[in-house]
Scaffold this motif. Structure first.
Motif, short mmCIF file in Angstrom:
data_model
loop_
_atom_site.label_atom_id
_atom_site.label_comp_id
_atom_site.label_asym_id
_atom_site.label_seq_id
_atom_site.Cartn_x
_atom_site.Cartn_y
_atom_site.Cartn_z
N VAL A 1 0.94 -1.28 0.12
CA VAL A 1 -0.11 -0.04 0.08
C VAL A 1 1.00 1.15 -0.02
CG1 VAL A 1 -1.70 1.41 1.42
CG2 VAL A 1 -2.12 -1.07 1.09
N ASN A 2 2.22 1.23 0.68
CA ASN A 2 2.88 2.33 1.13
C ASN A 2 3.40 2.81 -0.55
OD1 ASN A 2 2.62 3.20 3.53
ND2 ASN A 2 4.38 1.88 4.12
N ARG A 3 3.64 1.69 -1.39
CA ARG A 3 4.24 2.37 -2.67
C ARG A 3 3.09 2.44 -3.78
NH1 ARG A 3 9.18 -2.40 -3.63
NH2 ARG A 3 10.25 -1.93 -1.93
N ALA A 4 1.82 2.47 -3.37
CA ALA A 4 0.83 2.63 -4.09
C ALA A 4 -0.17 3.90 -3.81
CB ALA A 4 -0.35 1.78 -4.30
N LEU A 5 -0.15 4.30 -2.37
CA LEU A 5 -0.90 5.32 -2.28
C LEU A 5 0.12 6.43 -1.60
CD1 LEU A 5 -3.94 3.67 -0.06
CD2 LEU A 5 -3.98 4.91 -2.31
N PRO A 6 -0.25 7.62 -1.34
CA PRO A 6 0.30 8.83 -0.61
C PRO A 6 0.64 8.42 0.84
CG PRO A 6 -1.31 9.99 -2.22
CD PRO A 6 -1.41 8.41 -2.02
N ALA A 7 1.93 8.82 1.26
CA ALA A 7 1.88 8.42 2.61
C ALA A 7 0.85 8.86 3.72
CB ALA A 7 3.43 8.91 3.21
N MET A 8 0.48 10.16 3.30
CA MET A 8 -0.50 10.92 4.17
C MET A 8 -1.83 10.02 4.32
SD MET A 8 -0.85 13.24 6.26
CE MET A 8 0.58 13.99 5.66
N ALA A 9 -2.39 9.52 2.98
CA ALA A 9 -3.59 8.77 3.03
C ALA A 9 -3.58 7.47 3.75
CB ALA A 9 -3.85 8.65 1.51
N GLN B 1 6.89 11.89 6.48
CA GLN B 1 6.97 10.25 6.00
C GLN B 1 6.92 9.36 6.92
OE1 GLN B 1 7.07 9.85 2.55
NE2 GLN B 1 7.19 12.07 2.23
N PRO B 2 5.53 8.77 7.30
CA PRO B 2 5.30 7.76 8.22
C PRO B 2 6.08 6.52 7.90
CG PRO B 2 3.32 8.97 7.62
CD PRO B 2 4.22 9.49 6.59
N ALA B 3 6.33 6.10 8.88
CA ALA B 3 7.36 4.64 8.57
C ALA B 3 7.28 3.95 9.72
CB ALA B 3 8.82 4.96 8.34
#
Length: 304
Positions: free
Chosen positions: A241-249, A299-301
Motif C-alpha cells: 500500500v505504501n508504494r501505491a498510495l500517498p503516505a498521508m493517505a 513520511q510515516p514509517a
C-alpha cells in the motif's frame, strides 16, 4: 500483484485489510494471554510471523541478505518495534483492557511530532501542535486523575507499560525517517522479525523455561492469527500500500485501527466502551489526524 499495478481502489481495499487485521489482533493478543505468559505469547507469535514472512519472501523472490548499511535499521526496528513494543503491550494487556490499550498504543504519532521537531528539525506547524494538544487531552480523559485508582499499582503499571511501548514505537519511527535506505523496506522485514524472535526466544527460555503448549484448537488458531495475519500478511500488505498510495493517505487510513480494535474488543471480550473511552478515542484519533493532515515533510514509517 506488484504494487505498481494496484489501482487506488485496490490499494484502499488492501489498506482496509490491514486495519481489520490489526484491529482484530488486539483482542486476539488479549485472549492468547489465557494460554501463555506475555513473554512466550510474544515470542511464539513472532516466530510464526517470521516463518510466514520467510515464505512470502521466498515465494516472491524477495529474500536478500541485509547489507552493511541496512544493519542499523534492522536493529532499530527489530529491537524497539518488534521486540520492545510487542512485549510491553503484551505485559500491559494483562491488566489493561484491550480497547484502552489499542487507543494508548496509537498515541505514537503524538510523540513522533515533538521528537521530529527536536531531533530531525521538522517544522512544528500550528496544526501539528494543535494535534498534540488534542491528543494529550484524550490521554487525560482516559486516565481521569479524579476517577483513576492511584492505589491500584497493577493498573498504573499496565497503563505505563503500554505508553512506554508507544514511545518505543515512536523512537523507531524517528530513526526510520532519518535512515538512508540501502535495500527496500519489505526486504528487511523478515530479518527484523527474525532478530526479534531470537531475542525474545533467548529471554523466554532464560526467564521461564520451555513453554507449556496447549492442545486446544483455540490456542493454535489465536497463535496462527497473531503471527500470520497480525505480523506477516499485514506487513506485506502495508508495504504494498505504501508504494501505491500517498503516505498521508496511508497514515490517516491507519487511524481506523484503534477504532476498529476497540469495537472488536468490546464485541469479542465484552469490554465496555464507556463515554470516557469513546471521547478519548475521538480526541486522540482527531489529534493524530490534525497533526498529520497535509503536514510538510512527513513520511510515516515503521507502523504497526
Amino acid at each position: 500483484m506488484a504494487s505498481a499495478d494496484l489501482s487506488r481502489r485496490e490499494a484502499a481495499l488492501l489498506l482496509g485489510v490491514v486495519v481489520v487485521a490489526w484491529g482484530i489482533n488486539w483482542p486476539v493478543g488479549k485472549a492468547l494471554l489465557h494460554y501463555l505468559s506475555p513473554l512466550w505469547a510474544t515470542t511464539l507469535r513472532s516466530a510464526v510471523g517470521t516463518a510466514a514472512l520467510l515464505a512470502i519472501c521466498v515465494a516472491r523472490g524477495r529474500l536478500i541478505l541485509p547489507r552493511r548499511g541496512d544493519m542499523p535499521v534492522v536493529l532499530c526496528v527489530g529491537l524497539l518495534h518488534m521486540t520492545a513494543f510487542s512485549l510491553l503491550v503484551s505485559v500491559g494487556l494483562q491488566t489493561v483492557p484491550a480497547a484502552r490499550s489499542v487507543v494508548l498504543a496509537y498515541t505514537t504519532p503524538l510523540w513522533v511530532v515533538p521528537g521530529a521537531f527536536l531531533l530531525l528539525r521538522e517544522p512544528l506547524t500550528r496544526a501539528r501542535a494543535a494535534g498534540v494538544m488534542l491528543g494529550l487531552a484524550g490521554l487525560a480523559l482516559i486516565f481521569n486523575p479524579l476517577a483513576f485508582d492511584w492505589h491500584d499499582r497493577a493498573a498504573l503499571l499496565g497503563n505505563g507499560l503500554v505508553l512506554a511501548a508507544a514511545l518505543c514505537w515512536a523512537a523507531s519511527i524517528l530513526y526510520v525517517r532519518a535512515h538512508r535506505w540501502v535495500s527496500p523496506p519489505f526486504e528487511l522485514t523478515f530479518w527484523q522479525a527474525l532478530l526479534a524472535t531470537c531475542v525474545l526466544g533467548v529471554l523466554a527460555l532464560r526467564q521461564e523455561g520451555p513453554p507449556q503448549l496447549r492442545p486446544e484448537p483455540a490456542f493454535w488458531l489465536l497463535l496462527l492469527y497473531g503471527g500470520v495475519f497480525g505480523i506477516a500478511l499485514a506487513y506485506w500488505a502495508l508495504t504494498t500500500v505504501n508504494r501505491a498510495l500517498p503516505a498521508m493517505a496511508t497514515s490517516l487510513g491507519l487511524l481506523g485501527v484503534p477504532v476498529f480494535g476497540s469495537l472488536c474488543s468490546a464485541l469479542a471480550l465484552g469490554e465496555p466502551l464507556g463515554p470516557p473511552l469513546l471521547g478519548a478515542m475521538v480526541l486522540i484519533v482527531g489529534g493524530v489526524a490534525l497533526g498529520t493532515w497535509k503536514g510538510p515533510g512527513a513520511q510515516p514509517a515503521g507502523r504497526r
